[in-house]
Design a protein around this motif. Sequence first.
Motif, PDB file in Angstrom:
ATOM      1  N   CYS A  11      62.832 -43.979 -13.976  1.00 21.62           N
ATOM      2  CA  CYS A  11      64.107 -43.346 -14.365  1.00 21.62           C
ATOM      3  C   CYS A  11      64.079 -42.939 -15.835  1.00 21.62           C
ATOM      4  O   CYS A  11      64.540 -41.851 -16.192  1.00 21.62           O
ATOM      5  N   ASN A  15      64.237 -39.045 -17.387  1.00 24.70           N
ATOM      6  CA  ASN A  15      65.209 -38.626 -18.392  1.00 24.70           C
ATOM      7  C   ASN A  15      64.536 -38.193 -19.687  1.00 24.70           C
ATOM      8  O   ASN A  15      65.212 -37.811 -20.638  1.00 24.70           O
ATOM      9  N   LYS A  49      63.927 -42.364  -2.591  1.00 24.33           N
ATOM     10  CA  LYS A  49      65.073 -41.670  -1.994  1.00 24.33           C
ATOM     11  C   LYS A  49      66.379 -42.001  -2.698  1.00 24.33           C
ATOM     12  O   LYS A  49      67.324 -41.227  -2.654  1.00 24.33           O
ATOM     13  N   LYS A  50      66.443 -43.163  -3.371  1.00 21.96           N
ATOM     14  CA  LYS A  50      67.665 -43.567  -4.062  1.00 21.96           C
ATOM     15  C   LYS A  50      67.849 -42.864  -5.406  1.00 21.96           C
ATOM     16  O   LYS A  50      68.932 -42.919  -5.978  1.00 21.96           O
ATOM     17  N   GLU A  52      68.809 -40.388  -8.151  1.00 19.83           N
ATOM     18  CA  GLU A  52      69.820 -39.336  -8.265  1.00 19.83           C
ATOM     19  C   GLU A  52      69.769 -38.740  -9.654  1.00 19.83           C
ATOM     20  O   GLU A  52      69.832 -39.489 -10.631  1.00 19.83           O
ATOM     21  N   PRO A  53      69.685 -37.433  -9.795  1.00 20.73           N
ATOM     22  CA  PRO A  53      69.465 -36.478  -8.721  1.00 20.73           C
ATOM     23  C   PRO A  53      68.052 -36.631  -8.151  1.00 20.73           C
ATOM     24  O   PRO A  53      67.193 -37.270  -8.760  1.00 20.73           O
ATOM     25  N   HIS A  54      67.847 -36.036  -6.990  1.00 17.44           N
ATOM     26  CA  HIS A  54      66.545 -36.137  -6.324  1.00 17.44           C
ATOM     27  C   HIS A  54      65.440 -35.696  -7.280  1.00 17.44           C
ATOM     28  O   HIS A  54      65.600 -34.745  -8.028  1.00 17.44           O
ATOM     29  N   ALA A  55      64.333 -36.398  -7.255  1.00 15.13           N
ATOM     30  CA  ALA A  55      63.222 -36.093  -8.154  1.00 15.13           C
ATOM     31  C   ALA A  55      61.903 -36.104  -7.395  1.00 15.13           C
ATOM     32  O   ALA A  55      61.756 -36.808  -6.400  1.00 15.13           O
TER      33      ALA A  55
END
Length: 72
Positions: A11, A15, A49-50, A52-55
């Motif tokens: 994550c 970012n 799949k969790k 957000e947004p899809h990556a």
Amino acid sequence: AQLKAAFETICAFLNGNGGTVIIGVTDNGKIVGQSISDNTKKDIAHEIKKLEPHAQVNVEYLETDSNKHIIV
């Protein structure tokens, strides 16, 4: 056990400017490998799949000499 920490790092990379997460290698570079089962692969897919947004997250399983794997 390392999955939560790995996805926190993913994550952070998403970012920022991206990066590579390697599971099965110690901080000092020693290859220890991981035992991989179908459940491991399902757990990783579930975590992806969790996001957000899809990556786009590419996962590779590299076999070590000791029949374990490094997850990249």
